[in-house]
Write a protein that holds these residues in place. Structure first.
Motif, PDB file in Angstrom:
ATOM      1  N   LEU A  73       0.802  -1.224   0.000  1.00 24.82           N
ATOM      2  CA  LEU A  73       0.000   0.000   0.000  1.00 24.82           C
ATOM      3  C   LEU A  73       0.835   1.273   0.000  1.00 24.82           C
ATOM      4  N   ALA A  74       1.940   1.259   0.727  1.00 26.25           N
ATOM      5  CA  ALA A  74       2.710   2.489   0.880  1.00 26.25           C
ATOM      6  C   ALA A  74       4.167   2.144   1.139  1.00 26.25           C
ATOM      7  N   PRO A  75       5.088   2.827   0.444  1.00 22.92           N
ATOM      8  CA  PRO A  75       6.503   2.529   0.644  1.00 22.92           C
ATOM      9  C   PRO A  75       6.991   2.976   2.019  1.00 22.92           C
ATOM     10  N   GLY A  92       8.338  17.630  10.663  1.00 23.48           N
ATOM     11  CA  GLY A  92       7.135  17.723   9.830  1.00 23.48           C
ATOM     12  C   GLY A  92       6.504  16.419   9.415  1.00 23.48           C
ATOM     13  N   PRO A  94       6.189  11.738  10.291  1.00 25.92           N
ATOM     14  CA  PRO A  94       6.722  10.561  10.964  1.00 25.92           C
ATOM     15  C   PRO A  94       7.968  10.046  10.244  1.00 25.92           C
ATOM     16  N   PHE A  98       7.638   4.363   9.567  1.00 27.99           N
ATOM     17  CA  PHE A  98       6.181   4.354   9.763  1.00 27.99           C
ATOM     18  C   PHE A  98       5.511   3.573   8.637  1.00 27.99           C
ATOM     19  N   PRO A 100       2.093   3.104   7.223  1.00 24.55           N
ATOM     20  CA  PRO A 100       0.793   3.755   7.444  1.00 24.55           C
ATOM     21  C   PRO A 100      -0.321   2.732   7.650  1.00 24.55           C
ATOM     22  N   GLY A 101      -1.052   2.899   8.722  1.00 28.19           N
ATOM     23  CA  GLY A 101      -2.191   2.028   8.984  1.00 28.19           C
ATOM     24  C   GLY A 101      -1.856   0.710   9.647  1.00 28.19           C
ATOM     25  N   LEU A 104      -3.722   0.103  12.854  1.00 25.73           N
ATOM     26  CA  LEU A 104      -5.125   0.085  12.430  1.00 25.73           C
ATOM     27  C   LEU A 104      -5.499  -1.284  11.873  1.00 25.73           C
ATOM     28  N   PHE A 105      -4.681  -1.816  10.960  1.00 23.05           N
ATOM     29  CA  PHE A 105      -4.990  -3.115  10.359  1.00 23.05           C
ATOM     30  C   PHE A 105      -4.793  -4.251  11.360  1.00 23.05           C
ATOM     31  N   PRO A 135       1.784   8.247  14.746  1.00 24.23           N
ATOM     32  CA  PRO A 135       0.475   8.660  15.277  1.00 24.23           C
ATOM     33  C   PRO A 135      -0.379   7.482  15.740  1.00 24.23           C
ATOM     34  N   ASP A 136      -0.139   6.292  15.158  1.00 24.23           N
ATOM     35  CA  ASP A 136      -0.998   5.155  15.522  1.00 24.23           C
ATOM     36  C   ASP A 136      -0.538   4.430  16.780  1.00 24.23           C
TER      37      ASP A 136
ATOM     38  N   GLU B 116      -1.181   7.977  -0.074  1.00 27.02           N
ATOM     39  CA  GLU B 116       0.019   7.833  -0.898  1.00 27.02           C
ATOM     40  C   GLU B 116      -0.063   8.676  -2.163  1.00 27.02           C
ATOM     41  N   ALA B 152      -5.025   7.851  12.919  1.00 32.99           N
ATOM     42  CA  ALA B 152      -4.042   6.808  12.604  1.00 32.99           C
ATOM     43  C   ALA B 152      -2.908   7.369  11.759  1.00 32.99           C
TER      44      ALA B 152
END
Lengths: 234, 234
Positions: A73-75, A92, A94, A98, A100-101, A104-105, A135-136, B116, B152
């Protein structure tokens, strides 16, 4: 309506210092504990084997799930070897470790998994004390997610975060209190470079872990380190 | 901090009546629209091909993701052929067509995907008017999830739910207003038995769709059907 059981807990389990400490915290607080590990494209996928080994030795149920869609999903530098890891939090945003998610997942999947098995309690080793720009890992995110999960499935899950308000030194204190300091020190993998136990010694995770341990070992009054709400009864 | 763009939207897209109507709603409201479909172990996986076909014809970007872990998490009649489908909502719980966590996972993945690409706006066709016992179609769940996603990733996503407060008859009205009534009627797949267009005619999804269409076609004053907030400017 599916009945969720208060006597059992599911731990989101990576085999690292934090989640291993949580695994034993769960064992001290619930009659039956299950560990769930995730294969998400991490560079050191053998951490899942180490996790299984520790879980088996601890006498808790173990299961693993392939969720490698997360890394597609995200590098990020935890799942993509071509990206060098940030050693400090950039201004500015993370750090590029990080994913992302990720939490969460992990917690969402854990909740569906727990619901199928009638388990109400979910345990995760996130901490906002060592909050390094993720942040998560914040308490407010976890609480918001807990409400969202409950609404998504019309259930009453309870997410436990034993490490939320303690630092790495206190996490060692908790492991010691639970009787597993040596086990955590020798068998867990926290190192970004995939080295078990004391690790490579250079990466940010190793530095944080070692500094916490040294601080703990040098503390005179070890019993005063932990907040009462965390160790009451154990 | 990643910049999220207000001119573009990502639609969670199944190729069914609801999400296709949302796709064209998004086209009327944003300069650039992307559609994201999920392969999650659904029985009629060719719905993803139909979705791609419609998206290409509509001139929007299309992408699909394999998230079949969802169907392995919990047994349900939409992904497991050995379970006969509930035709009505049973007492005390959602029907067995409920895939626990489906909208939670779809929207969470969509958010990471959008982040992204710098896209702020997410669109989903969920509706609590036709709420058939699915807790993850309710407005309160979507709002809670929106907050959770924002926390998140420390971003400000906006989830749009154009169909939340309208019924199937009004959804046909919206498609008509957007100039795509025939397209939606002929090319979309809503039927639980995998039949495109007017469908098998027997399953709950076909009945709901047909009843809505008949009601719409027989309505004298079609312009009064839709709430102003939904069609203002389109």
């Amino acid at each position: 309506m599916i009945h969720l059981d208060n006597s059992r807990a599911l731990v989101v389990y990576s085999g690292g210092q934090d989640s291993t400490t949580c695994l034993f915290w769960a064992k001290a607080n619930f009659e039956e504990v299950h560990a769930l590990s995730f294969i998400y494209g991490q560079k050191h996928v053998h951490e899942v084997d180490l996790a299984e080994e520790i879980a088996r030795e601890a006498g808790v149920g173990f299961d693993k799930m392939d969720v490698s869609f997360i890394s597609r999903l995200a590098p990020n530098s935890l799942t993509d070897s071509s990206i060098p890891m940030d050693s400090e939090k950039p201004a500015g945003g993370p750090p590029n470790t990080f994913v992302p998610g990720r939490n969460l997942f992990f917690l969402s999947i854990a909740a569906v998994y727990a619901r199928e098995r009638g388990i109400r309690h979910l345990v995760t080793g996130v901490s906002q004390t060592d909050f390094s720009g993720y942040p998560d890992c914040r308490d407010a995110f976890i609480r918001s997610l807990n409400v969202t999960l409950n609404m998504a499935m019309e259930e009453q899950f309870v997410i436990h975060t034993p490490l939320m308000w303690i630092d790495k030194c206190q996490t060692w204190a908790l492991a010691d209190r639970l009787g597993v300091l040596d086990l955590v020190r020798e068998k867990t993998l926290t190192c970004y470079n995939g080295v078990k136990g004391d690790g490579c010694g250079h990466c940010p995770a190793c530095k944080l872990r070692r500094e916490g341990l040294e601080q703990y070992l040098h503390t005179e009054d070890k019993t005063a380190l932990l907040p009462t709400f965390l160790v009451h009864g154990i």
